[in-house]
Design a protein around this motif. Structure first.
Motif, PDB file in Angstrom:
ATOM      1  N   MET A  31     -68.648  42.340 -63.681  1.00  0.00           N
ATOM      2  CA  MET A  31     -68.090  41.237 -62.918  1.00  0.00           C
ATOM      3  C   MET A  31     -68.704  39.944 -63.452  1.00  0.00           C
ATOM      4  O   MET A  31     -70.001  40.055 -63.620  1.00  0.00           O
ATOM      5  CB  MET A  31     -67.886  41.449 -61.192  1.00  0.00           C
ATOM      6  CG  MET A  31     -69.261  41.681 -60.631  1.00  0.00           C
ATOM      7  SD  MET A  31     -69.145  41.761 -58.821  1.00  0.00           S
ATOM      8  CE  MET A  31     -68.605  43.575 -58.572  1.00  0.00           C
ATOM      9  N   HIS A  32     -68.309  38.874 -63.165  1.00  0.00           N
ATOM     10  CA  HIS A  32     -68.786  37.868 -63.458  1.00  0.00           C
ATOM     11  C   HIS A  32     -69.415  37.098 -62.051  1.00  0.00           C
ATOM     12  O   HIS A  32     -69.138  37.535 -61.285  1.00  0.00           O
ATOM     13  CB  HIS A  32     -67.846  36.669 -63.864  1.00  0.00           C
ATOM     14  CG  HIS A  32     -66.587  36.506 -63.277  1.00  0.00           C
ATOM     15  ND1 HIS A  32     -66.537  35.933 -62.037  1.00  0.00           N
ATOM     16  CD2 HIS A  32     -65.366  36.854 -63.446  1.00  0.00           C
ATOM     17  CE1 HIS A  32     -65.379  35.591 -61.687  1.00  0.00           C
ATOM     18  NE2 HIS A  32     -64.556  36.191 -62.486  1.00  0.00           N
ATOM     19  N   GLY A  33     -70.146  35.945 -62.333  1.00  0.00           N
ATOM     20  CA  GLY A  33     -71.181  35.656 -61.360  1.00  0.00           C
ATOM     21  C   GLY A  33     -70.162  35.201 -59.966  1.00  0.00           C
ATOM     22  O   GLY A  33     -70.639  35.471 -59.064  1.00  0.00           O
ATOM     23  N   HIS A  34     -68.996  34.782 -60.012  1.00  0.00           N
ATOM     24  CA  HIS A  34     -68.268  34.328 -58.858  1.00  0.00           C
ATOM     25  C   HIS A  34     -67.807  35.510 -58.174  1.00  0.00           C
ATOM     26  O   HIS A  34     -67.990  35.459 -56.980  1.00  0.00           O
ATOM     27  CB  HIS A  34     -66.945  33.487 -59.273  1.00  0.00           C
ATOM     28  CG  HIS A  34     -66.344  33.097 -58.292  1.00  0.00           C
ATOM     29  ND1 HIS A  34     -66.704  32.069 -57.336  1.00  0.00           N
ATOM     30  CD2 HIS A  34     -64.989  33.579 -57.670  1.00  0.00           C
ATOM     31  CE1 HIS A  34     -65.814  31.815 -56.335  1.00  0.00           C
ATOM     32  NE2 HIS A  34     -64.679  32.463 -56.526  1.00  0.00           N
TER      33      HIS A  34
ATOM     34  N   ARG B 157     -68.439  41.157 -71.821  1.00  0.00           N
ATOM     35  CA  ARG B 157     -67.328  40.537 -72.522  1.00  0.00           C
ATOM     36  C   ARG B 157     -67.281  38.995 -71.837  1.00  0.00           C
ATOM     37  O   ARG B 157     -67.702  38.744 -70.756  1.00  0.00           O
ATOM     38  CB  ARG B 157     -65.873  40.935 -72.319  1.00  0.00           C
ATOM     39  CG  ARG B 157     -65.409  41.014 -70.948  1.00  0.00           C
ATOM     40  CD  ARG B 157     -63.974  41.873 -70.771  1.00  0.00           C
ATOM     41  NE  ARG B 157     -63.366  41.740 -69.338  1.00  0.00           N
ATOM     42  CZ  ARG B 157     -63.806  42.593 -68.511  1.00  0.00           C
ATOM     43  NH1 ARG B 157     -64.659  43.569 -68.945  1.00  0.00           N
ATOM     44  NH2 ARG B 157     -63.247  42.681 -67.254  1.00  0.00           N
ATOM     45  N   SER B 158     -66.679  38.152 -72.494  1.00  0.00           N
ATOM     46  CA  SER B 158     -66.201  36.627 -71.757  1.00  0.00           C
ATOM     47  C   SER B 158     -64.639  36.863 -71.805  1.00  0.00           C
ATOM     48  O   SER B 158     -63.918  37.272 -72.407  1.00  0.00           O
ATOM     49  CB  SER B 158     -66.562  35.532 -72.910  1.00  0.00           C
ATOM     50  OG  SER B 158     -67.900  35.732 -73.154  1.00  0.00           O
TER      51      SER B 158
ATOM     52  N   SER C  97     -56.700  27.440 -67.306  1.00  0.00           N
ATOM     53  CA  SER C  97     -57.764  26.296 -67.792  1.00  0.00           C
ATOM     54  C   SER C  97     -59.009  26.241 -67.202  1.00  0.00           C
ATOM     55  O   SER C  97     -59.784  25.177 -67.492  1.00  0.00           O
ATOM     56  CB  SER C  97     -57.041  25.010 -67.555  1.00  0.00           C
ATOM     57  OG  SER C  97     -56.905  24.901 -65.877  1.00  0.00           O
ATOM     58  N   ARG C  98     -59.423  27.574 -66.437  1.00  0.00           N
ATOM     59  CA  ARG C  98     -60.917  27.691 -66.017  1.00  0.00           C
ATOM     60  C   ARG C  98     -61.779  27.723 -67.178  1.00  0.00           C
ATOM     61  O   ARG C  98     -61.528  28.185 -68.336  1.00  0.00           O
ATOM     62  CB  ARG C  98     -60.896  28.784 -65.076  1.00  0.00           C
ATOM     63  CG  ARG C  98     -60.338  28.538 -63.843  1.00  0.00           C
ATOM     64  CD  ARG C  98     -60.173  29.697 -63.009  1.00  0.00           C
ATOM     65  NE  ARG C  98     -59.442  29.725 -62.098  1.00  0.00           N
ATOM     66  CZ  ARG C  98     -59.697  29.727 -60.539  1.00  0.00           C
ATOM     67  NH1 ARG C  98     -60.905  30.046 -60.343  1.00  0.00           N
ATOM     68  NH2 ARG C  98     -58.804  29.766 -59.754  1.00  0.00           N
ATOM     69  N   PRO C  99     -62.723  27.409 -66.823  1.00  0.00           N
ATOM     70  CA  PRO C  99     -64.042  27.562 -68.018  1.00  0.00           C
ATOM     71  C   PRO C  99     -64.319  29.219 -68.455  1.00  0.00           C
ATOM     72  O   PRO C  99     -63.943  29.977 -67.429  1.00  0.00           O
ATOM     73  CB  PRO C  99     -65.233  27.019 -67.370  1.00  0.00           C
ATOM     74  CG  PRO C  99     -64.852  26.114 -66.237  1.00  0.00           C
ATOM     75  CD  PRO C  99     -63.707  26.751 -65.884  1.00  0.00           C
ATOM     76  N   GLU C 100     -64.735  29.246 -69.516  1.00  0.00           N
ATOM     77  CA  GLU C 100     -65.052  30.572 -70.032  1.00  0.00           C
ATOM     78  C   GLU C 100     -66.111  31.024 -68.929  1.00  0.00           C
ATOM     79  O   GLU C 100     -66.922  30.633 -68.705  1.00  0.00           O
ATOM     80  CB  GLU C 100     -65.543  30.761 -71.260  1.00  0.00           C
ATOM     81  CG  GLU C 100     -65.781  31.992 -71.823  1.00  0.00           C
ATOM     82  CD  GLU C 100     -66.369  32.138 -73.345  1.00  0.00           C
ATOM     83  OE1 GLU C 100     -65.315  32.624 -74.230  1.00  0.00           O
ATOM     84  OE2 GLU C 100     -67.250  31.588 -73.557  1.00  0.00           O
TER      85      GLU C 100
END
Length: 72
Positions: free
Chosen positions: A18-21, A60-61, A66-69
């Motif tokens: 998962m990503h930070g958010h 992965r990225s 339109s959100r940032p990567e």
């Protein structure tokens, strides 16, 4: 080991990549505010530091709309 590192590792162990958010949302859902005072800025700093230390690694990225990567 610091509380924030434990929080990150527990979130990733429980929820997978998962990503930070998403880590922040998982912490909120698990009510980690009851046992630690993790601030959003320190969470992202910890994620970068843990990646640099080799404790976690980017998978992965991704970009949604339109959100940032974001790095997962």
């Amino acid at each position: 080991m610091s509380a924030i590192r434990l929080l990150v590792l527990a979130a990733l162990w429980k929820g997978g990549p998962m990503h930070g958010h998403q880590v922040k949302q998982a912490a909120r859902a698990d009510r980690t505010d009851l046992w630690t005072e993790v601030r959003p800025g320190s969470l992202y700093h910890a994620l970068h530091r843990m990646a640099a230390d080799g404790a976690i690694r980017p998978v992965r990225s991704e970009t949604v709309g339109s959100r940032p990567e974001r790095t997962v």
